[in-house]
Scaffold this active site. Structure first.
Site, PDB file in Angstrom:
ATOM      1  N   SER A  19       0.820  -1.216   0.000  1.00  0.00           N
ATOM      2  CA  SER A  19       0.000   0.000   0.000  1.00  0.00           C
ATOM      3  C   SER A  19       0.854   1.267   0.000  1.00  0.00           C
ATOM      4  O   SER A  19       1.849   1.360   0.724  1.00  0.00           O
ATOM      5  CB  SER A  19      -0.918   0.016   1.223  1.00  0.00           C
ATOM      6  OG  SER A  19      -1.639   1.233   1.268  1.00  0.00           O
ATOM      7  N   SER A  21      -0.687   4.145   0.682  1.00  0.00           N
ATOM      8  CA  SER A  21      -1.433   5.094   1.507  1.00  0.00           C
ATOM      9  C   SER A  21      -0.615   5.681   2.654  1.00  0.00           C
ATOM     10  O   SER A  21      -0.774   6.866   2.968  1.00  0.00           O
ATOM     11  CB  SER A  21      -2.700   4.433   2.052  1.00  0.00           C
ATOM     12  OG  SER A  21      -3.640   4.219   1.024  1.00  0.00           O
ATOM     13  N   THR A  66      -8.949  -1.783   2.740  1.00  0.00           N
ATOM     14  CA  THR A  66      -8.710  -2.217   1.369  1.00  0.00           C
ATOM     15  C   THR A  66      -8.996  -3.715   1.241  1.00  0.00           C
ATOM     16  O   THR A  66      -9.557  -4.340   2.154  1.00  0.00           O
ATOM     17  CB  THR A  66      -7.281  -1.842   0.920  1.00  0.00           C
ATOM     18  OG1 THR A  66      -7.145  -2.098  -0.476  1.00  0.00           O
ATOM     19  CG2 THR A  66      -6.216  -2.597   1.689  1.00  0.00           C
ATOM     20  N   LYS A  70     -13.584  -4.553   2.537  1.00  0.00           N
ATOM     21  CA  LYS A  70     -14.531  -3.432   2.441  1.00  0.00           C
ATOM     22  C   LYS A  70     -15.983  -3.812   2.717  1.00  0.00           C
ATOM     23  O   LYS A  70     -16.663  -3.115   3.483  1.00  0.00           O
ATOM     24  CB  LYS A  70     -14.393  -2.747   1.083  1.00  0.00           C
ATOM     25  CG  LYS A  70     -13.045  -2.086   0.864  1.00  0.00           C
ATOM     26  CD  LYS A  70     -12.920  -1.502  -0.536  1.00  0.00           C
ATOM     27  CE  LYS A  70     -11.519  -0.979  -0.804  1.00  0.00           C
ATOM     28  NZ  LYS A  70     -11.404  -0.377  -2.153  1.00  0.00           N
ATOM     29  N   ASN A  91     -14.697   1.965   2.741  1.00  0.00           N
ATOM     30  CA  ASN A  91     -13.236   1.991   2.644  1.00  0.00           C
ATOM     31  C   ASN A  91     -12.614   3.046   3.553  1.00  0.00           C
ATOM     32  O   ASN A  91     -11.392   3.157   3.619  1.00  0.00           O
ATOM     33  CB  ASN A  91     -12.785   2.239   1.198  1.00  0.00           C
ATOM     34  CG  ASN A  91     -12.989   3.667   0.766  1.00  0.00           C
ATOM     35  OD1 ASN A  91     -14.099   4.196   0.883  1.00  0.00           O
ATOM     36  ND2 ASN A  91     -11.945   4.317   0.271  1.00  0.00           N
ATOM     37  N   GLY A 132     -15.551  -5.120  -3.357  1.00  0.00           N
ATOM     38  CA  GLY A 132     -15.796  -3.794  -2.802  1.00  0.00           C
ATOM     39  C   GLY A 132     -15.457  -2.661  -3.741  1.00  0.00           C
ATOM     40  O   GLY A 132     -16.218  -1.697  -3.885  1.00  0.00           O
ATOM     41  N   ALA A 133     -14.301  -2.742  -4.407  1.00  0.00           N
ATOM     42  CA  ALA A 133     -13.918  -1.690  -5.355  1.00  0.00           C
ATOM     43  C   ALA A 133     -14.873  -1.664  -6.536  1.00  0.00           C
ATOM     44  O   ALA A 133     -15.278  -0.591  -7.009  1.00  0.00           O
ATOM     45  CB  ALA A 133     -12.484  -1.910  -5.832  1.00  0.00           C
TER      46      ALA A 133
END
Length: 278
Positions: A19, A21, A66, A70, A91, A132-133
């Protein structure tokens, strides 16, 4: 410097070491002088319930969620924003006294980026995936008035996504597509979105080779130099990258947590710096 007063944030996923993030959100905190730290938190699927309870008990102020957590995260929140409710996935989590309040920032991020790329009402859109995405992308595509077709390895998952989102978005046009004939489905679409986790570290499988044209828009949730992104560039399609989605949704999450306008340009530069260091 982390002190006893530093607010804690993180991203939970499986896997999550890849990730970006943490670099992005820590750059945002530093830019605005917010005393906070953001870390990656690997959580196996069977432990997500206790992980969210534990993070709350430890005083975390907010979390990103992620793959693959989610949908489950949404069900564990005591409150959801309207988009997370419609999508069935969260998310972004914000701490409250009673637990976690869930948001979905993927969906509005996708909508903004797809609209900017020129996606037109009535365009045929192919969405690959049903997790989820993909649910967030489906919401965005239906909000933009596209004719949505969903292809997933498990056809029942694609059908469930279509039913859920059609019920949540008035006037939605959503139906399943043939995953086994993805090349033809992509060729017939004006918009192609990869909402799967293929090419993420730790995830097996590949999409079949696809070819694109200059009159198509392609969005890939997976960041990096993916096969899909390379094919989109080779065909001259308008490409929305996973990095763009990550920055936009991350900026929305930052504002939810802090109440401050996110320094989006600095967040994007932090991603570029990590990519350059690889």
């Amino acid at each position: 410097m982390i002190t006893g007063r530093t607010a804690l944030y993180g991203v939970v996923g499986h896997p999550v070491a890849h990730s970006r993030s943490p670099e992005m959100q820590n750059a945002a905190f530093a830019k605005l002088g917010v005393d906070a730290a953001y870390v990656a938190l690997p959580v196996a699927p069977e432990r997500i319930d206790e992980a969210l309870r534990g993070a709350h008990a430890l005083g975390f102020q907010g979390l990103n969620v992620t793959v693959p957590h989610k949908p489950r995260a949404a069900s564990l929140c005591h409150a959801l924003d309207p988009v997370a409710t419609a999508v069935g996935a969260a998310n972004t989590l914000r701490r409250t006294r009673d637990g976690w309040e869930g948001f979905n920032t993927d969906a509005p991020a996708c909508r903004t980026l797809l609209e900017a790329a020129g996606v037109a009402r009535g365009a045929r859109a192919l969405l690959v995936g049903a997790g989820g995405a993909a649910r967030a992308a489906a919401w965005a595509l239906l909000q933009l008035g596209t004719e949505l077709r969903v292809a997933a390895r498990r056809e029942e998952a694609a059908a469930e996504l279509c039913r859920d989102l059609a019920a949540a978005v008035p006037g939605a046009d959503a139906a399943t597509a043939d995953f086994e004939d993805l090349e033809a489905e992509a060729d017939a679409a004006a918009v192609v979105v990869n909402g799967t986790s293929v090419e993420l570290p730790g995830h097996e499988g590949r999409l079949p080779p696809l070819r694109f044209r200059a009159d198509q828009v392609v969005l890939d949730f997976v960041y990096g130099d993916t096969e899909l992104a390379r094919a989109a560039r080779a065909g001259g399609a308008r490409l929305v990258t996973g990095e763009q989605v990550l920055v936009r949704q991350g900026a929305l999450a930052f504002t939810i947590w802090t109440g401050l306008p996110a320094p989006e340009a600095d967040m994007a530069r932090a991603l570029e710096a990590r990519e350059g260091a690889r």
